[in-house]
Structure formats: structure tokens, C-alpha cells
Design an enzyme around this catalytic site. Sequence first.
Site, PDB file in Angstrom:
ATOM      1  N   THR A 157      28.386  26.308   8.251  1.00 41.19           N
ATOM      2  CA  THR A 157      28.620  25.827   9.608  1.00 41.19           C
ATOM      3  C   THR A 157      28.405  24.328   9.736  1.00 41.19           C
ATOM      4  O   THR A 157      29.104  23.657  10.491  1.00 41.19           O
ATOM      5  CB  THR A 157      27.683  26.585  10.581  1.00 41.19           C
ATOM      6  N   LYS A 193      15.576  33.264   6.508  1.00 37.09           N
ATOM      7  CA  LYS A 193      16.309  33.236   7.780  1.00 37.09           C
ATOM      8  C   LYS A 193      15.882  34.483   8.549  1.00 37.09           C
ATOM      9  O   LYS A 193      16.141  35.596   8.100  1.00 37.09           O
ATOM     10  CB  LYS A 193      17.819  33.239   7.521  1.00 37.09           C
ATOM     11  N   THR A 242      23.823  28.799   6.341  1.00 35.27           N
ATOM     12  CA  THR A 242      22.451  29.267   6.521  1.00 35.27           C
ATOM     13  C   THR A 242      22.219  30.691   5.992  1.00 35.27           C
ATOM     14  O   THR A 242      21.095  31.045   5.683  1.00 35.27           O
ATOM     15  CB  THR A 242      22.070  29.225   8.016  1.00 35.27           C
ATOM     16  N   ASP A 243      23.294  31.490   5.897  1.00 34.88           N
ATOM     17  CA  ASP A 243      23.092  32.907   5.547  1.00 34.88           C
ATOM     18  C   ASP A 243      22.347  33.089   4.234  1.00 34.88           C
ATOM     19  O   ASP A 243      21.453  33.935   4.131  1.00 34.88           O
ATOM     20  CB  ASP A 243      24.437  33.644   5.458  1.00 34.88           C
TER      21      ASP A 243
HETATM   22  N1  ASP Z   1      28.000  32.365   7.671  1.00 35.60           N
HETATM   23  C1  ASP Z   1      27.714  30.963   7.657  1.00 35.60           C
HETATM   24  C2  ASP Z   1      27.270  30.578   6.270  1.00 35.60           C
HETATM   25  O1  ASP Z   1      26.226  30.989   5.854  1.00 35.60           O
HETATM   26  C3  ASP Z   1      26.655  30.657   8.667  1.00 35.60           C
HETATM   27  C4  ASP Z   1      26.132  29.240   8.647  1.00 35.60           C
HETATM   28  O2  ASP Z   1      26.586  28.365   7.990  1.00 35.60           O
HETATM   29  O3  ASP Z   1      25.177  28.995   9.350  1.00 35.60           O
HETATM   30  O4  ASP Z   1      27.955  29.851   5.618  1.00 35.60           O
END
Ligand code: ASP
Length: 417
Positions: free
Chosen positions: A83, A236, A159-160
Site C-alpha cells: 500500500t 500485525k 503490511t500483511d
Molecule cells: N495487502 C497489502 C500488502 O500487504 C496491504 C498493505 O500493503 O498494507 O501488500
Amino acid sequence: MTIEEGDAVLARCEGNTFEGVLMPSTTGTTVVKLKNGYNMGFKPDNVTLELIGKKSDMTGAKVALPGPNPDLPNISILSTGGTIASKVDYRTGAVTSQFTAEDILLAIPELTTIANYHARVCYSILSENMRPEYWVKLAEEVYNEIKAGADGVIITHGTDTMMYTAAAIAFMIETPVPIVFVGSQRSADRPSSDNAMNAICAAKVATSDIAEVTLVMHGTTSDDHCLIHRGTKVRKMHTSRRDAFQSINSRPLGRVEYPSGEITTYLEHARRGERELSINTNIEPRCTLVKYTPGASPEALLFASANYKGIVLEGTGLGHVSTEWIPFIERTIEAGIPVIVTSQCISGRVCDRVYDTGRDILKAGAVEGEDMLPEVALVKLMWALGQTSDIDEVWKLMTTDMAGEITRSSRTWGVYS
Ligand code: ASP
């Protein structure tokens, strides 16, 4: 001038005016993405649109980055996607990973007051698509940047699965400079985006004296500080909150005030220049995490041992599985496949000496994963099996603190933010 999808518009409807971007629509309605990120649908004959900016004008303009400032440190930004590097695709309305690392600098000009940057795109993926092989290539890229003289490295990441990659890099690299992971929970086109503040705090940590692999993200739901988490002690813990990341079984390593950038540390940490740069990327990716649930068939273990070289068990409570699983654990270990026990409680330490089921797991040959997070134990097992196939040596590595993943003091158990 004709109005096209992606153009900035004013939509007028029943005396109200809405500013946003014209979106594609498959239902015949006129859809405008408002500045707050929400889509608004209008009946086409009930709305008039006024063009206020062509998409090409908004996306085409590139501002030149300022030249290097010899008084500032040199930081490398390695972009992997997620993201923090995403924007809305106006053809589909979906959030896709499209920005280059340089685009991040152009979008967050404050970064240029903190350091000079060398930016590279390693991957353009959402982190659910990350793979252990990609950790290896990323570690090599980080190593090369530090070897070439970077005073710190920032890795932008979805973040995942950011905590898996952070743990992998922590096991693979001994670093004399900060290596900082950063992501964002809300994309840049949303008013509540956390990307700029997280990136600025990450740059502060990358230029600091904290020569460890860390993860820097919002500390609360407000824009007041970021927390600095150790890369092997973080998880997370929320799907969407900006303060989703929490240190588990350890205090965070520190915090960064925003916007002042002042850093406070809470734990002892490796300092700049203290350690020699080295890399060891040998891993055995064929390891798996098996979660025990009431009534789960022990055949899950048979499948795992037929297909994997190492198993991390996520047991209940202090580290338990049902009695019927014990002979299967024994057979797995007899087949030369290490089994590490962690807990689905997430907080706390595994102790298999309290209940019979725990003692039986130990008798079967499994090893307690101390207070390691299950996913960190998994990454570590991949790394340990990349170092040696001798099961005793694997046990030794798994029970030795290699990168801050095992906390000895019971006072630090719990979830910290
Ligand atoms: N699904 C995305 C990822 O992990 C979520 C994010 O970037 O926060 O790439």
C-alpha cells in the site's frame, strides 16, 4: 474538453457539489471517488460534471528531486510494493502497486530534508505474494547497498507479511547500520493515509544509531508518534487500524515523535558500526506452520512431514496438542524432521513441563520455541535448516537467541504498544 475516467471533476447534484475523480462504472451510474476515498454514485440525468483537471496533467508532472546534500547521510530505499507504494487504478477502482521508490520521495518531499536517497525497486508486489526466495534476493540487495556505503536502508513493504520479511532479513544479515521496514495501512489517496508520517519516521530511524532490523509504523491512531519495533518481535495485530503493529513479548525498541523526529529508545540495541556487515542467505523454504485445533486430525502432521523438512506447531496454551497427536509427533521427529512448539496465545512463553500433554510432546522429541512468535519461529527454522541438516545443531540454533527473537526475561511477556 471531454471528461474521461480518471479526470478530476466537480459533480453537482440537487444543489450539492462534490469534488473527486471520475471512476469507471459498469452499472450505468456516474461514479465519483471523493477526496475522503469513498465512491459516490449518481443517476446520470441527475448530475452535471465540471472538469477541473485532466488525469494526464495530474499524473504526468514530475518534479525533479533536489541534488545530494553533502551534509546529510545517504540512505537507500528499496521498494517491494504494498500500500505504501500503491495508487488507485482508475480503470478498475482497485488499489494496485505502481509507484516507484522515487515516486515516494516526490510524494513526500519532507524526506529530502533528512537524507540523500538512492532508490531502487526490488519488487512491485502486494506482500501476500512475497515468497522466501524473494527474501533472499532482498537480503542480497540490502547487503549490496550497505557494502556500497549506505548509512541506512529503508525497505518499503506491504503490511500483511512485513514481519516475516523483517524476521528473515534479521536472521540473514548482521548489520552495522539501521535497516528499517515501513509500510502503510491506508493508501496515499486517502485523507487518513499513514504513508507520509510512517516514511518520515522510518527515515529518522534509518539515520539514527539503532543498527538493527526494525519496523516503524504508527504508534496510535493519531499522527503523533511512530513506534520502533524489533523485526523479530513484532506482529500485525489489526486488519485496518493505522497502529496495527505491536511488539509482542517485548517492549518496542523505541518511538519517534512526529513531526519533531525525536527518538527515544526503551531497550538496549546494537549501535552504528558495532557489528561487521555479513550475510548468510541459505534457507530451506520447505517448512510449515501447523495450527492445532480441538479435534484436528493428527494426519495433518503426516501430510506435513511428507511434504516439508521442518514443522512449527502452533499449540494451545503453554504449547499443547491432544494426546492422539503425540505418536505422530514422535514419528515425524524419527523421520529427521524437527518440530518446534509455539503457542497460539501469541503472548507468553511455551512451557511444556506443566501438563502431561506438554511433557509428552517433549518426550516425543519436540523442542519448545520459548517466547518466539509462531511465524518468527517458522522463518528461523527455514534459516536454521539452511545452515545445517544435523537435527541437534538445528535444536541448538532454535533455542539460541540469534536476532532478538527470544527474550529471556519473563517480565517482558505480553503485547506492547
Ligand atoms: N495487502 C497489502 C500488502 O500487504 C496491504 C498493505 O500493503 O498494507 O501488500
